[in-house]
Design a protein around this motif. Structure first.
Motif, PDB file in Angstrom:
ATOM      1  N   PRO A  32       0.804  -1.222   0.000  1.00 26.17           N
ATOM      2  CA  PRO A  32       0.000   0.000   0.000  1.00 26.17           C
ATOM      3  C   PRO A  32       0.835   1.269   0.000  1.00 26.17           C
ATOM      4  N   TRP A  33       2.031   1.235   0.576  1.00 28.36           N
ATOM      5  CA  TRP A  33       2.876   2.436   0.582  1.00 28.36           C
ATOM      6  C   TRP A  33       3.507   2.713  -0.783  1.00 28.36           C
ATOM      7  N   LEU A  34       3.388   1.779  -1.708  1.00 31.47           N
ATOM      8  CA  LEU A  34       3.862   2.017  -3.079  1.00 31.47           C
ATOM      9  C   LEU A  34       2.709   2.276  -4.031  1.00 31.47           C
ATOM     10  N   GLY A  35       1.546   2.562  -3.480  1.00 35.63           N
ATOM     11  CA  GLY A  35       0.385   2.865  -4.314  1.00 35.63           C
ATOM     12  C   GLY A  35      -0.314   1.646  -4.847  1.00 35.63           C
ATOM     13  N   GLY A  36      -0.183   0.522  -4.153  1.00 34.85           N
ATOM     14  CA  GLY A  36      -0.822  -0.702  -4.616  1.00 34.85           C
ATOM     15  C   GLY A  36      -2.333  -0.562  -4.745  1.00 34.85           C
ATOM     16  N   LYS A  37      -2.886  -1.329  -5.683  1.00 38.70           N
ATOM     17  CA  LYS A  37      -4.329  -1.315  -5.949  1.00 38.70           C
ATOM     18  C   LYS A  37      -4.892  -2.723  -5.822  1.00 38.70           C
ATOM     19  N   THR A  38      -6.175  -2.813  -5.599  1.00 42.93           N
ATOM     20  CA  THR A  38      -6.812  -4.118  -5.530  1.00 42.93           C
ATOM     21  C   THR A  38      -6.806  -4.774  -6.899  1.00 42.93           C
ATOM     22  N   THR A  39      -6.597  -6.083  -6.917  1.00 39.59           N
ATOM     23  CA  THR A  39      -6.567  -6.839  -8.169  1.00 39.59           C
ATOM     24  C   THR A  39      -7.944  -7.339  -8.573  1.00 39.59           C
ATOM     25  N   GLY A  40      -8.905  -7.219  -7.665  1.00 33.81           N
ATOM     26  CA  GLY A  40     -10.226  -7.787  -7.891  1.00 33.81           C
ATOM     27  C   GLY A  40     -10.411  -9.140  -7.253  1.00 33.81           C
ATOM     28  N   GLU A  41      -9.316  -9.724  -6.767  1.00 33.30           N
ATOM     29  CA  GLU A  41      -9.394 -11.018  -6.097  1.00 33.30           C
ATOM     30  C   GLU A  41      -9.659 -10.810  -4.610  1.00 33.30           C
ATOM     31  N   ALA A  42     -10.543 -11.597  -4.064  1.00 28.62           N
ATOM     32  CA  ALA A  42     -10.808 -11.593  -2.632  1.00 28.62           C
ATOM     33  C   ALA A  42     -10.677 -13.015  -2.119  1.00 28.62           C
ATOM     34  N   VAL A  43      -9.970 -13.161  -0.987  1.00 28.49           N
ATOM     35  CA  VAL A  43      -9.769 -14.490  -0.410  1.00 28.49           C
ATOM     36  C   VAL A  43     -10.151 -14.457   1.061  1.00 28.49           C
ATOM     37  N   ALA A  44     -10.524 -15.592   1.598  1.00 30.44           N
ATOM     38  CA  ALA A  44     -10.765 -15.707   3.029  1.00 30.44           C
ATOM     39  C   ALA A  44      -9.424 -15.760   3.759  1.00 30.44           C
ATOM     40  N   TRP A  45      -9.415 -15.278   4.997  1.00 31.27           N
ATOM     41  CA  TRP A  45      -8.179 -15.298   5.767  1.00 31.27           C
ATOM     42  C   TRP A  45      -8.491 -15.604   7.229  1.00 31.27           C
TER      43      TRP A  45
END
Length: 269
Positions: A32-45
């Protein structure tokens, strides 16, 4: 927002960053500190999937930033922030182990608020400092106290592998001056203080440090520990809790690590 780094132990997949939304982890393409964006993938954790959430170029630590802690060690309160560095190789994450080195006979815990830098900053003013902060996390500045006293400086005593537990995630929407820091060993509360008791608050620290060295995105600042530091022995559980100033206020959560005389084999990276 809450950002984590995830490495499911039952999957052959590199660790990845994600934004946590309840039971779902929204996968990011970069930190996130490098400007990351969501890929559209969501996983359970679950908690066992969490690893150290930071990948800093440096860990800048502040000594004696709570007057009562300086006094308990018999030290004067510094007239300006006392800085030292920990190597990134000291990092571990949730569920990992602090490994007691044979060179030391007294290793102590220091529970602290960790600050994660979000934007490159150099010589920023205190009133601009929080604009360069991504968020906050729980951090342990583990210290071989006998070696610190013997060496007179901090590098060896605070630089051993596993001597910087961080996690369980990064919280972005907090007031760093309105948090409660607790260090708990085997359910016994040893440290308990409010961040408003810090001699230098987060804006002052970011400004001061940035006039010494450039802070890069992802770098971590350890803001100092309150009184109550004490020894760790093999078999202990250390919990670093950072909550809100009141029961209803938002905090970070709890970072849990164990203490051993041997490594547990799980990589922090």
């Amino acid at each position: 927002m809450r950002f984590a780094r995830i490495a499911p132990p039952d999957q052959d997949r590199p660790a990845f960053f994600a934004r946590l939304e309840g039971a779902a982890a929204l996968v990011y393409d970069e930190p996130p500190w490098l400007g990351g964006k969501t890929t559209g993938e969501a996983v359970a954790w679950t908690d066992v999937d969490l690893v150290c959430p930071v990948l800093p170029t440096k860990i800048v630590c502040v000594g004696r930033n709570y007057a009562a802690h300086a006094q308990e060690l018999g030290n004067e309160v510094p007239v300006e922030p006392l800085l030292f560095l920990k190597p990134p190789s000291a990092l571990i994450g949730p569920g990992q182990s602090i490994v007691l080195p044979p060179e030391s006979n007294r290793v102590e815990h220091e529970a602290e608020l960790g600050v994660v830098i979000g934007r490159r900053c150099r010589a920023v003013r205190p009133e601009e400092a929080l604009e360069h902060v991504l968020g906050y996390t729980c951090l342990g500045d583990i210290t071989a106290r006998d070696l610190q006293r013997k060496d007179v400086q901090f590098t060896r005593a605070k630089g051993f592998d596993t001597f910087c537990p961080v996690g369980p995630w990064i919280e972005t929407d907090l007031d760093p001056a309105a948090l409660r820091v607790r260090g708990v060993v085997n359910t016994h509360v040893r440290q308990d203080a409010m961040t408003e008791q810090m001699i230098w608050g987060v804006p002052a620290l970011v400004s001061f440090i940035s006039r010494v060295m450039t802070l890069e995105p992802g770098d971590v600042i350890a803001t100092g520990t309150p009184q109550g530091v004490g020894p760790l022995v093999s078999g202990d559980e250390l919990v670093i809790e950072i909550g809100g100033a009141t029961a209803a206020a938002r905090g970070i959560g709890a970072l849990r690590v164990s203490v051993t005389s041997q490594g547990n084999g799980r990589s922090a990276h």
